[in-house]
Design a protein around this motif. Sequence first.
Motif, PDB file in Angstrom:
ATOM      1  N   THR A   1       0.567  -7.675  -7.733  1.00 35.13           N
ATOM      2  CA  THR A   1      -0.111  -7.869  -6.639  1.00 35.13           C
ATOM      3  C   THR A   1       0.481  -6.828  -5.635  1.00 35.13           C
ATOM      4  O   THR A   1       1.533  -6.381  -5.505  1.00 35.13           O
ATOM      5  CB  THR A   1       0.397  -9.211  -6.045  1.00 35.13           C
ATOM      6  OG1 THR A   1      -0.197 -10.303  -6.933  1.00 35.13           O
ATOM      7  CG2 THR A   1      -0.281  -9.319  -4.669  1.00 35.13           C
ATOM      8  N   ILE A   2      -0.487  -6.165  -4.823  1.00 37.29           N
ATOM      9  CA  ILE A   2      -0.163  -5.019  -3.854  1.00 37.29           C
ATOM     10  C   ILE A   2      -0.508  -5.694  -2.647  1.00 37.29           C
ATOM     11  O   ILE A   2      -1.640  -6.008  -2.184  1.00 37.29           O
ATOM     12  CB  ILE A   2      -0.810  -3.995  -4.234  1.00 37.29           C
ATOM     13  CG1 ILE A   2      -0.422  -3.308  -5.497  1.00 37.29           C
ATOM     14  CG2 ILE A   2      -0.776  -2.826  -2.981  1.00 37.29           C
ATOM     15  CD1 ILE A   2      -0.977  -2.102  -5.780  1.00 37.29           C
ATOM     16  N   LEU A   3       0.470  -5.813  -1.471  1.00 30.63           N
ATOM     17  CA  LEU A   3       0.113  -6.166   0.016  1.00 30.63           C
ATOM     18  C   LEU A   3      -0.031  -4.589   0.479  1.00 30.63           C
ATOM     19  O   LEU A   3       0.974  -3.779   0.628  1.00 30.63           O
ATOM     20  CB  LEU A   3       1.379  -6.869   0.351  1.00 30.63           C
ATOM     21  CG  LEU A   3       1.684  -8.058  -0.366  1.00 30.63           C
ATOM     22  CD1 LEU A   3       2.831  -8.818   0.551  1.00 30.63           C
ATOM     23  CD2 LEU A   3       0.363  -9.004  -0.458  1.00 30.63           C
ATOM     24  N   GLY A   4      -1.215  -4.487   0.909  1.00 23.17           N
ATOM     25  CA  GLY A   4      -1.592  -3.152   1.950  1.00 23.17           C
ATOM     26  C   GLY A   4      -1.512  -3.470   3.660  1.00 23.17           C
ATOM     27  O   GLY A   4      -2.174  -4.368   3.881  1.00 23.17           O
ATOM     28  N   LEU A   5      -0.519  -2.933   4.218  1.00 28.62           N
ATOM     29  CA  LEU A   5      -0.298  -3.275   5.619  1.00 28.62           C
ATOM     30  C   LEU A   5      -0.990  -2.113   6.315  1.00 28.62           C
ATOM     31  O   LEU A   5      -0.798  -1.051   6.160  1.00 28.62           O
ATOM     32  CB  LEU A   5       1.388  -3.149   5.882  1.00 28.62           C
ATOM     33  CG  LEU A   5       2.321  -3.838   4.982  1.00 28.62           C
ATOM     34  CD1 LEU A   5       3.770  -3.647   5.366  1.00 28.62           C
ATOM     35  CD2 LEU A   5       1.813  -5.399   4.794  1.00 28.62           C
ATOM     36  N   VAL A   6      -1.665  -2.581   7.191  1.00 24.61           N
ATOM     37  CA  VAL A   6      -2.664  -1.896   8.275  1.00 24.61           C
ATOM     38  C   VAL A   6      -2.168  -2.251   9.417  1.00 24.61           C
ATOM     39  O   VAL A   6      -2.299  -3.353   9.823  1.00 24.61           O
ATOM     40  CB  VAL A   6      -4.183  -2.336   7.888  1.00 24.61           C
ATOM     41  CG1 VAL A   6      -4.991  -1.373   8.834  1.00 24.61           C
ATOM     42  CG2 VAL A   6      -4.570  -2.133   6.348  1.00 24.61           C
ATOM     43  N   GLY A   7      -1.979  -1.026  10.287  1.00 29.68           N
ATOM     44  CA  GLY A   7      -1.585  -1.015  11.692  1.00 29.68           C
ATOM     45  C   GLY A   7      -0.280  -0.443  11.891  1.00 29.68           C
ATOM     46  O   GLY A   7      -0.008   0.494  10.980  1.00 29.68           O
ATOM     47  N   ASP A   8       0.437  -0.606  12.949  1.00 29.77           N
ATOM     48  CA  ASP A   8       1.687  -0.016  13.208  1.00 29.77           C
ATOM     49  C   ASP A   8       2.940  -0.424  12.287  1.00 29.77           C
ATOM     50  O   ASP A   8       3.399  -1.584  12.642  1.00 29.77           O
ATOM     51  CB  ASP A   8       1.795   0.067  14.952  1.00 29.77           C
ATOM     52  CG  ASP A   8       3.224   0.790  15.093  1.00 29.77           C
ATOM     53  OD1 ASP A   8       3.649   1.619  14.476  1.00 29.77           O
ATOM     54  OD2 ASP A   8       3.810   0.768  16.262  1.00 29.77           O
ATOM     55  N   THR A   9       3.134   0.260  11.099  1.00 31.27           N
ATOM     56  CA  THR A   9       4.248  -0.348  10.320  1.00 31.27           C
ATOM     57  C   THR A   9       5.470   0.537  10.732  1.00 31.27           C
ATOM     58  O   THR A   9       6.595   0.283  10.040  1.00 31.27           O
ATOM     59  CB  THR A   9       3.840   0.121   8.932  1.00 31.27           C
ATOM     60  OG1 THR A   9       3.723   1.371   8.668  1.00 31.27           O
ATOM     61  CG2 THR A   9       2.520  -0.744   8.590  1.00 31.27           C
ATOM     62  N   THR A  10       5.666   1.276  11.793  1.00 33.45           N
ATOM     63  CA  THR A  10       6.832   2.122  12.058  1.00 33.45           C
ATOM     64  C   THR A  10       8.019   1.235  12.387  1.00 33.45           C
ATOM     65  O   THR A  10       9.243   1.852  11.939  1.00 33.45           O
ATOM     66  CB  THR A  10       6.473   2.849  13.221  1.00 33.45           C
ATOM     67  OG1 THR A  10       6.159   2.288  14.223  1.00 33.45           O
ATOM     68  CG2 THR A  10       5.567   4.024  13.011  1.00 33.45           C
ATOM     69  N   LEU A  11       7.904   0.029  12.745  1.00 37.06           N
ATOM     70  CA  LEU A  11       9.225  -0.815  12.998  1.00 37.06           C
ATOM     71  C   LEU A  11       9.533  -1.721  12.086  1.00 37.06           C
ATOM     72  O   LEU A  11      10.553  -2.480  12.136  1.00 37.06           O
ATOM     73  CB  LEU A  11       8.736  -1.777  14.232  1.00 37.06           C
ATOM     74  CG  LEU A  11       8.472  -0.863  15.559  1.00 37.06           C
ATOM     75  CD1 LEU A  11       8.315  -1.817  16.594  1.00 37.06           C
ATOM     76  CD2 LEU A  11       9.526  -0.175  16.102  1.00 37.06           C
TER      77      LEU A  11
END
Length: 333
Positions: A37-47
Amino acid sequence: MITVLKSTATAEQKAKLIKWFEAQGVKVHVSDGEYQTILGLVGDTTLIDDELVDALEIVEAVKRVSEPYKRVNRKFHPEDTVVDVNGVKIGGGHFGIIAGPCSVESEAQILEVANSVKAAGATMLRGGAFKPRTSPYDFQGMKSEGIELLEKAKAATGMPLVSEVMNADHLPLFENVDVIQIGARNMQNFELLKAVGRTNKTVLLKRGLANTLKEMLMSAEYIMSEGNENVILCERGIRTFETFTRNTLDLSAIPALKEKSHLPVVVDPSHATGIASMVEPMAMAAAAAGADGLMIEVHNDPANALCDGKQSLTPAQFASVVEKVNKIREAIK
């Protein structure tokens, strides 16, 4: 940013991690493959701390994605997407053939073409009701009446319909159209892309006349960012200095798009060449290059067509194309 989970991760553990990611202010795209399973994170992930996530018991790996397109990206979705249009599948080894006239002209015309292309092996029926034309004096399509005639052809043949929308205000008319086409001239009409992204319709996105593949993928991202993941990419030729053909068919776009994205890729050799005699060899070449399908213009009387007769095939010519394309596909298996 993508997070690859171990195969041993439970549903409860996945849900807990997803909830935590969302609490960090990002959207999570879940891709459940056969083995992982792959979770793709969309948005500001810098933190988000990569090392913290990577240390979790259920996490196999954490990777940063540099490309600006996320949902479209194969890194987010390693397996080919299979788009299912009323039982007709494209992608992941399923080959689709979309055929029909450039524009709907009459009930007799669309019914004759629909029956002939289905008999020859077409899986979906295309037909323009609203037509973007370079000259304001050219035939602009039958509009809502054209949609009604397409619906009659669908009832007669059972084939799903593909038709181009030019304005978001027209979308209510496309209720019974199965695949909404975004034409080359509208590839970067971002408000229209967002509007079709909010529908549950499959969207066929054509490459713009002078657009890069990255720009095309970003346009697909607009659609998918609104929640619609049923997108088909269409290479239809780009404008170059060559004038012999209407456009220049970029066959290298097929493997390039399939490398970068999980979405199905179809090719339109009719608009790419603008010459009927060149449609067959280019269709065969597209199949050999790994395309997931073709989109071909077919008219029962090309010499008297109201739109794009020069590039339209007769039903007999179309049947020949389908036969040869099938042989190509069989040979490269």
